[in-house]
Design an enzyme around this catalytic site. Structure first.
Site, PDB file in Angstrom:
ATOM      1  N   ALA A 173      23.452  -1.730  68.958  1.00 42.84           N
ATOM      2  CA  ALA A 173      23.727  -0.313  69.065  1.00 42.84           C
ATOM      3  C   ALA A 173      24.598  -0.529  70.501  1.00 42.84           C
ATOM      4  O   ALA A 173      24.097  -0.674  71.733  1.00 42.84           O
ATOM      5  CB  ALA A 173      22.650   0.446  69.462  1.00 42.84           C
ATOM      6  N   CYS A 174      25.877  -0.443  70.505  1.00 40.66           N
ATOM      7  CA  CYS A 174      26.818  -0.373  71.823  1.00 40.66           C
ATOM      8  C   CYS A 174      27.824   0.306  71.745  1.00 40.66           C
ATOM      9  O   CYS A 174      27.993   1.429  70.870  1.00 40.66           O
ATOM     10  CB  CYS A 174      27.459  -1.805  71.625  1.00 40.66           C
ATOM     11  SG  CYS A 174      26.170  -3.258  71.341  1.00 40.66           S
ATOM     12  N   THR A 175      28.621   0.626  73.000  1.00 39.72           N
ATOM     13  CA  THR A 175      29.883   1.452  73.031  1.00 39.72           C
ATOM     14  C   THR A 175      31.000   0.428  73.695  1.00 39.72           C
ATOM     15  O   THR A 175      30.775  -0.112  74.612  1.00 39.72           O
ATOM     16  CB  THR A 175      29.488   2.573  73.977  1.00 39.72           C
ATOM     17  OG1 THR A 175      28.328   3.304  73.538  1.00 39.72           O
ATOM     18  CG2 THR A 175      30.850   3.752  74.047  1.00 39.72           C
ATOM     19  N   GLU A 180      30.815  -4.759  68.400  1.00 39.37           N
ATOM     20  CA  GLU A 180      30.166  -3.021  68.323  1.00 39.37           C
ATOM     21  C   GLU A 180      29.922  -3.085  66.853  1.00 39.37           C
ATOM     22  O   GLU A 180      30.365  -2.930  65.902  1.00 39.37           O
ATOM     23  CB  GLU A 180      31.879  -2.434  68.354  1.00 39.37           C
ATOM     24  CG  GLU A 180      31.381  -0.923  68.342  1.00 39.37           C
ATOM     25  CD  GLU A 180      30.493  -0.252  69.478  1.00 39.37           C
ATOM     26  OE1 GLU A 180      29.703   0.619  69.173  1.00 39.37           O
ATOM     27  OE2 GLU A 180      30.760  -0.844  70.606  1.00 39.37           O
TER      28      GLU A 180
END
Length: 470
Positions: free
Chosen positions: A8-10, A101
């Protein structure tokens, strides 16, 4: 296969004509499903004649490695038992990579090309690619070749950067992917969903793709559109989870950089590429990566309703372990900005990548709290600030602001000195500067934490003021 904790990344990418100083930027928050997951940050030495197989602890993927490996910065997990997860870095050829991502492909495309459990996964990507490439485009090519040979274990987005180009690659299924060269005057905010839109198969200068992907889509009748080939529409998802977990983060990043554009945070058609209203500085990227819907009713630390504060997943989280910004500057040494822990409360520390080391405080990340470790020092700071957020947020913002100003001044001083040095001397000089930069931030952080703890001690509810007349 072991449990994957990194999912879970941005991500943010900024082209050189969209940035204030002509730099190419790629950046990402590395998030996990747990709040404490120690990370290291150091430099791996170059290797001239290795005879080695790579074996993934995560899924036993086995790959013969090239004989020559470039030096590169790396941010692996402190505990490698589930995989290295080197995540991000810049090699000695000034090529940067950030992986990954995590994204989701839809059930229709996965039915015809399922993921390969023993294939290439996030734990292996940086290790297998970054030490062996001399351009951003070459990064896409090498990873594409690995996926063709071994398959992909996950759906992922991967960023590559050099001084000239930024490439973003989205791997959707076991063998199919596309990549786009980000236009110089554009930026991208990506948040755990397939985002790349129209692909021009006649333009190999700006797009790359897996072998046979057009036939795969045609033969299996996967394209929902009449007159376009939109990767997001064909391979992506459009679910309630997207509208509450993913798209609002893209909305907020675009709101910061295009404030006059009104958009729905739950829209499934937020544009992948955007031209900013003003040139983007590194501080703008830091602001987005550190954000939690600041100044909106959706801020979980704000004054909105209980329902609104929990409506959307924020960019900066308690389970963010490693926030990084790779800055490929046109006329200067490459900088890797590193914020460990929650970037809302931790500063971004600038390190020069053309160096032989970062600092011992960054390569030391034990399983338990130890303030000699940069990772644990910043995690401790995060806990202290959030424990009395209303009282501590302004002092914390002042601390970060002062360090941002110090960083700009320090970088300018280093740039002037490097101009006087040959290549070998420059590496030694920049290595020394990395130690000095870490020392400055470590001292400033411990002082800040001491001030907050002292102030917080006076806020205890176990306080009783004796009446002096008794």
């Amino acid at each position: 296969m072991k449990r994957q904790t990194h999912s879970a990344c941005t991500s943010i990418m900024v082209g050189k004509k969209a940035s204030r100083d002509g730099s190419n930027f790629i950046a990402r928050n590395e998030d996990n499903f747990v709040a404490i997951w120690p990370k290291k940050f150091f430099v791996k030495k170059a290797v001239e004649d290795q005879d080695k197989k790579y074996v993934s602890p995560y899924n036993q993927l086995t790959v013969d490695l090239p004989k020559k490996a470039y030096r590169y910065t790396t941010s692996p997990d402190a505990d490698p038992s589930e995989g290295l997860y080197e995540e991000d870095g810049v090699n000695e050829k000034n090529v940067g990579m950030s992986a990954t991502e995590s994204v989701m492909a839809n059930e229709a495309v996965l039915a015809y090309d399922p993921l390969v459990p023993e294939g290439v996964a996030e734990d292996s990507m940086t290790t297998l690619v970054l030490p062996y490439i001399d351009s951003a485009r070459a990064g896409v090519e090498r990873l594409g070749e690995l996926i063709e040979e071994f398959g992909s274990a996950e759906s992922n987005g991967v960023e590559f950067v050099d001084a000239d180009e930024i490439w973003y690659m989205e791997i959707a299924t076991g063998h199919h992917w596309v990549a786009i060269k980000i236009p110089d005057d554009c930026y991208v905010v990506a948040a755990n969903q397939i985002g790349i839109e129209d692909i021009d198969f006649t333009d190999s200068n700006n797009f790359m793709w897996s072998k046979g992907i057009e036939d795969f889509v045609e033969d299996n009748q996967l394209n929902p559109d009449f007159d376009r080939w939109d990767f997001r529409h064909i391979f992506g998802t459009d679910t309630k989870k997207d509208r509450h977990y993913n798209t609002p983060r893209v909305w907020y990043g675009q709101k910061v950089l295009n404030p006059s554009t009104q958009q729905d945070p739950e829209s499934s058609e937020l544009p992948f590429l955007r031209k900013p209203e003003k040139k983007i500085a590194v501080e703008d990227i830091q602001r987005i990566l550190a954000s939690h819907y600041n100044e909106t009713k959706f801020d979980p630390l704000g004054s909105g309703s209980a329902e609104d504060k929990k409506r959307y997943r924020a960019i900066s989280l308690s389970r963010t372990e490693n926030s990084h910004i790779l800055q490929l500057r046109p006329n200067g040494e490459t900088i890797e900005w590193k914020a460990l822990g929650i970037p809302s409360f931790s500063p971004y520390v600038p390190f020069f990548t053309n160096a032989n080391a970062i600092d011992d405080s960054y390569s030391y990340a034990p399983a338990k709290l130890d303030l000699k470790s940069a990772y644990w020092m910043y995690e401790a700071l995060n806990m202290v600030v959030e424990s009395h957020y209303k009282e501590f947020v302004e002092p914390n913002l002042d601390y970060q602001k002062e360090l941002r100003s110090w960083s700009r001044k320090k970088i300018a001083e280093v740039d002037e000195e490097v101009k006087k040095l040959d290549q070998v001397a420059a590496v030694d000089y920049l290595t020394k500067q990395n130690h000095l930069i870490a020392e400055h931030f470590n001292e400033a952080t411990k002082k800040h934490m001491t001030d907050l703890v002292t102030k917080g001690a006076e806020m205890s509810k176990l306080t009783f003021l004796m009446d002096p007349n008794l």
